[in-house]
Structure formats: structure tokens, C-alpha cells
Scaffold this motif. Structure first.
Motif, PDB file in Angstrom:
ATOM      1  N   GLU A 113      42.500  36.301  35.925  1.00 24.44           N
ATOM      2  CA  GLU A 113      41.154  36.083  35.377  1.00 24.44           C
ATOM      3  C   GLU A 113      41.010  36.726  34.001  1.00 24.44           C
ATOM      4  O   GLU A 113      40.361  36.165  33.107  1.00 24.44           O
ATOM      5  N   GLU A 114      41.649  37.893  33.831  1.00 28.59           N
ATOM      6  CA  GLU A 114      41.609  38.555  32.522  1.00 28.59           C
ATOM      7  C   GLU A 114      42.358  37.747  31.467  1.00 28.59           C
ATOM      8  O   GLU A 114      41.993  37.760  30.282  1.00 28.59           O
ATOM      9  N   SER A 123      42.445  39.354  39.617  1.00 26.67           N
ATOM     10  CA  SER A 123      41.860  39.970  38.421  1.00 26.67           C
ATOM     11  C   SER A 123      42.788  39.857  37.216  1.00 26.67           C
ATOM     12  O   SER A 123      42.332  39.667  36.084  1.00 26.67           O
ATOM     13  N   TYR A 124      44.098  39.953  37.460  1.00 31.79           N
ATOM     14  CA  TYR A 124      45.079  39.859  36.375  1.00 31.79           C
ATOM     15  C   TYR A 124      44.979  38.498  35.687  1.00 31.79           C
ATOM     16  O   TYR A 124      44.915  38.411  34.451  1.00 31.79           O
ATOM     17  N   HIS A 127      41.122  35.078  28.567  1.00 33.42           N
ATOM     18  CA  HIS A 127      40.729  35.355  27.179  1.00 33.42           C
ATOM     19  C   HIS A 127      41.648  34.660  26.182  1.00 33.42           C
ATOM     20  O   HIS A 127      41.305  34.477  25.017  1.00 33.42           O
TER      21      HIS A 127
END
Length: 466
Positions: A197-198, A194-195, A201
Motif C-alpha cells: 500500500e505504501e 502495508s508494504y 506512491h
């Protein structure tokens, strides 16, 4: 009065009558006999192995100058793999990479094995973030001051082609992107999917992300199975050493085999920087201890300055000394003729401290004694390249023993497991210190009892040996 003495036999007979019928049929007797035999077999199988192993290890006496001699199969044989095998192929859900127009540049940090692990992590991160990976830059500013490039240490063509279905890898940034603004990132260690994937941005504002350190420690963070398998493919397949290193490494292994057939690779972490960093001074002179203290004080990125050497050693945080390694190997039953290859840098104190090992095992060699000066000339002043030679020889050894659990020790042990569970013996340093201290205090005499204690300490750490 009631005759109690007379009643006792009557009570006993009544109990027997309840437990066993007066008339046992032939069928009942047969069933009882079969059950009793089966139960006896079960007890023998369940306890027999432990009894046998205990008798093998049981000391004959509390004294004696010779350690127990184990059979070759115990000293050199590979451990049981229990059906485990490498699992690196992608699953059916895994999709081939695409040609991304966003790029990730990486500056690796640390020594050879720290960089290898970091690079395999960056391959996985590039996959997660849908980025094209630029060939990483190797560390040139650390303690080793090595100017080697990626292609000096690794087979660059093999690296890019073997991962072409996983991540797009290019040698350098396109010319038009060399001077564009970059997002500089120092990834938080131990982060999961998740880290990263964030962090995608970032592609909204930047076309290039520069990773200032590859040491992100990505392993075991609930990663999907295909990402973990990709890390393994990158580490054990793609990061192959350059042809010059690989060829010489294989030659040195052949020469070692020609000397004795089999050998131990000993990663002896008794170098000056390691002793200074850990604050371990046992067995050193006051002058040597002070030299190490000054080195630690003057090394800015080492946070711990004042270290209690005695407490470090008792806690098992110190590398074994050459003498302690010698006692350990002798206690396990390796004969003095055993060929030992030292996979390490310059041993602190040189011949003086090394004599504590060679007096017990005179057949000790280094890369400098196995290879010629001309062969090593191309690798001089390149710590990563000479470390790669040690790595190859250690992976291919019959037995690998690290005197300290650092990056090299963990990397080699993992690679050996991957290649078929080759024997690695990791000493229980904390437990061994108690034995060594009793020997120094005159409470234990080297011999059968010490051998028994050492084997008992390690019976659950490498069952294949005992």
C-alpha cells in the motif's frame, strides 16, 4: 497389652461400613451398575483405536524378509478431509476491479512452480496497488534455459478472462507507454499489505512499475481474506496449462490408468543440479562426487560452496536416493507390482543408480516411456513445458511421494489438498537416515522390524496410511 491383631478386622469392617451401607437398595445397585458400564464403554472407545492400530503395526519378530502387508484402503485410500473444503469465492465486501491507467510489468524467475506461485502473488499485488497487470514474461535465463513464452505454458485467454473481475490484465503495454521511464522494483520478500500500500506512491511519478522478480513470497503475511482467496483463484483456476500441454497430460494419465488402474507419482529429485546444489553425495562414486563439487563451485548464484555431505544427510537435507525410496515404499507395504511414474528430470547416473529402485519395483515408467517421441517432440528443450506434464500426472495420481521438499513437491501437495485432500506421503528423511544407516551397518535386517520402524516414524505424518 493391647491386642493389635484383634483390632485389625474391626478397623477394616469400620472402613467398609463407611464406604458401603450395610443394606443396598435395588435402586442403588442399578445406578452403580449403569455407571460402571458407562465408564467401561468410555474406556474402550477412548483407547480401542490406538490399541487396534498398535496391534496392526506391531512386528511379529525382529527378523524376516517380508514387510507387513496393509490393506488396499490403507495404501491407496484418500485421507479424511474433516469437512474442510476450498474457500476461494470473494466475500460480499469484495468489489470488482476498475480500469486503471497505471501498469505493472513482471519478469518471472525460477522453474515452473516457482513462476506459478510468483505470478499468483503478482496478481494479488496488482490488485492491492490498483494496477493493470501486463502478461508476465517467463524466466529464460535460469539453469533451465527455457525460451517458452507465457502462452506456450499457460492458457493465456483463460488467465485473463477468469480474473477479469479481480484484476485488469492486458497482453502488452499500450504503444505510447513502451518507452516511458519505469520504476524498477525488487519487492522485499515476506512483506504484508502495508508494504504494498505504501508503494502506491510510485504512481505519482511513474505510470509503469517493472517488477524484476516475481518471487516475493506473499503467502501468510496477514493478508485480508479476499486477497488470499484471490491468490488461490489465480493459482488453481486461472493458471491453467496451455491446451497442448493439458491435452497430452490427460492422455498420459489415461494410459497409466489403463496399465494398472492406479499409480504412484514419485518426484525423484535425484538430478545432477539438485545433488550438486545440496552437496549430497551418499552412494556416489568419488568421480561423481567431484563432478558435483565442480558444478557447485562454477555456479555463481549458489552461495554455499563447501558442504559436508554427511552432515547434510544426517540433518535430513538430502533427497532420498533411488535405493532409499525403494526400501521406504517396500516398508510401507506397496507390492513390487506397483506402477510408479517418475516425475523428474534426468536421473543422475542413469540406469546404474535407478537400478537400485527398479530391482525392487520393476514397473517404473517415465513420460518418455508413456508418450511417443512424436508427442514429446513439440516439448523438447522446453523444461517448463515438460515439467507441466509431470505436474498434471502428479496431481492426478492416486498417491504422490516427493523424495525432497522443493517447489514442485509443495505445489503439487497444495493442489492435491485443494482438489479434495488426495493422498500425499512426505518421507521423514531425517528419521529414515537413522534406519538406513543401521541397515548399512548390519544392525538392522530389512523386513518386518524395518517396516514397523518406518511406519512408526510416519504415523503422525500421514495417519490415513497407518
Amino acid at each position: 497389652m493391647v491386642n493389635k491383631r484383634g483390632n485389625y478386622p474391626h478397623s477394616r469392617n469400620s472402613l467398609a461400613t463407611k464406604l458401603f451401607p450395610r443394606k443396598l437398595t435395588l435402586y442403588s445397585i442399578t445406578v452403580y451398575a449403569i455407571l460402571l458400564f458407562a465408564f467401561s464403554i468410555f474406556i474402550f472407545i477412548f483407547y480401542g483405536k490406538d490399541i487396534f492400530q498398535h496391534e496392526q503395526m506391531k512386528p511379529l519378530s525382529s527378523e524376516g524378509s517380508q514387510s507387513q502387508q496393509l490393506p488396499d484402503s490403507k495404501l491407496w485410500g484418500a485421507p479424511h478431509h474433516y469437512g474442510l473444503r476450498p474457500c476461494v469465492k470473494p466475500t460480499a465486501k469484495y468489489k470488482a476491479t476498475q480500469g486503471w491507467d497505471r501498469y505493472m510489468t513482471v519478469r518471472s524467475n525460477g522453474g515452473l512452480n516457482q513462476m506459478r506461485t510468483g505470478i499468483s502473488d503478482m496478481v494479488a499485488v496488482a490488485r492491492i496497488m490498483n494496477a493493470t497487470l501486463v502478461i508476465p514474461q517467463l524466466d529464460k535465463r535460469s539453469f533451465w534455459q527455457d525460451s517458452s513464452t507465457f502462452s506456450d505454458v499457460f492458457d493465456e485467454l483463460h488467465f485473463t478472462t477468469s480474473l477479469q473481475g479481480d484484476v485488469r490484465i492486458v497482453k502488452e503495454l499500450p504503444k505510447e507507454l513502451e518507452h516511458v521511464p519505469r520504476a524498477r522494483k525488487h519487492f522485499t520478500s515476506w512483506s504484508g499489505m502495508s508494504y504494498y500500500e505504501e508503494l502506491t506512491h510510485l504512481w505519482k511519478d511513474y505510470q509503469v512499475v517493472h517488477v524484476v522478480k516475481s518471487d516475493s513470497r506473499l503467502a501468510n503475511n496477514d493478508l485480508p481474506v479476499d486477497i488470499q482467496r484471490l491468490r488461490c483463484r489465480a493459482l488453481y483456476y486461472a493458471l491453467r496449462f496451455s491446451p497442448s500441454i493439458d491435452n497430452l497430460g490427460k492422455k498420459l494419465v489415461e494410459r497409466l490408468r489403463s496399465r494398472g488402474g492406479r499409480y504412484i507419482a514419485l518426484h525423484l529429485r535425484y538430478e545432477k543440479d539438485m545433488l550438486s546444489f545440496t552437496g549430497c553425495t551418499h552412494g556416489l562414486t568419488d568421480v561423481e562426487s567431484e563432478e558435483l563439487r565442480i558444478m557447485r563451485e562454477n555456479t555463481n548464484h549458489w552461495k554455499m560452496k563447501k558442504i559436508n555431505s554427511t552432515e547434510q544427510r544426517k540433518g535430513g537435507f538430502c533427497p532420498l536416493t533411488p535405493e532409499e525410496v525403494g526400501i521406504f515404499l517396500q516398508a510401507l507395504g506397496y507390492p513390487p507390482s506397483t506402477l510408479i511414474y517418475i516425475a523428474a528430470g534426468e536421473i543422475y547416473g542413469g540406469h546404474i543408480h535407478l537400478l537400485d529402485l527398479t530391482s525392487r519395483f520393476p514397473n517404473v515408467v517415465f513420460k518418455e516411456t508413456v508418450a511417443s517421441q512424436d508427442e514429446l517432440k513439440a516439448f523438447s528443450n522446453h523444461a517448463s513445458q515438460t515439467a507441466a506434464l509431470d505436474y498434471i500426472i502428479s496431481v492426478e495420481s492416486d498417491v504422490f511421494i516427493p523424495s525432497y521438499s522443493g517447489n514442485m513437491a509443495r505445489a503439487v501437495e497444495g493442489h492435491r489438498r485443494f482438489l479434495g485432500h488426495r493422498k500425499t506421503i512426505t518421507p521423514d528423511r531425517k528419521g529414515l537416515v537413522e534406519v538406513f544407516d543401521k541397515m548399512e551397518a548390519g544392525q538392522l535386517e530389512e523386513g518386518t522390524l524395518v517396516s514397523y520402524l518406518v511406519m512408526q516414524l510416519h504415523k503422525n505424518r500421514f495417519l490415513d496410511v497407518l
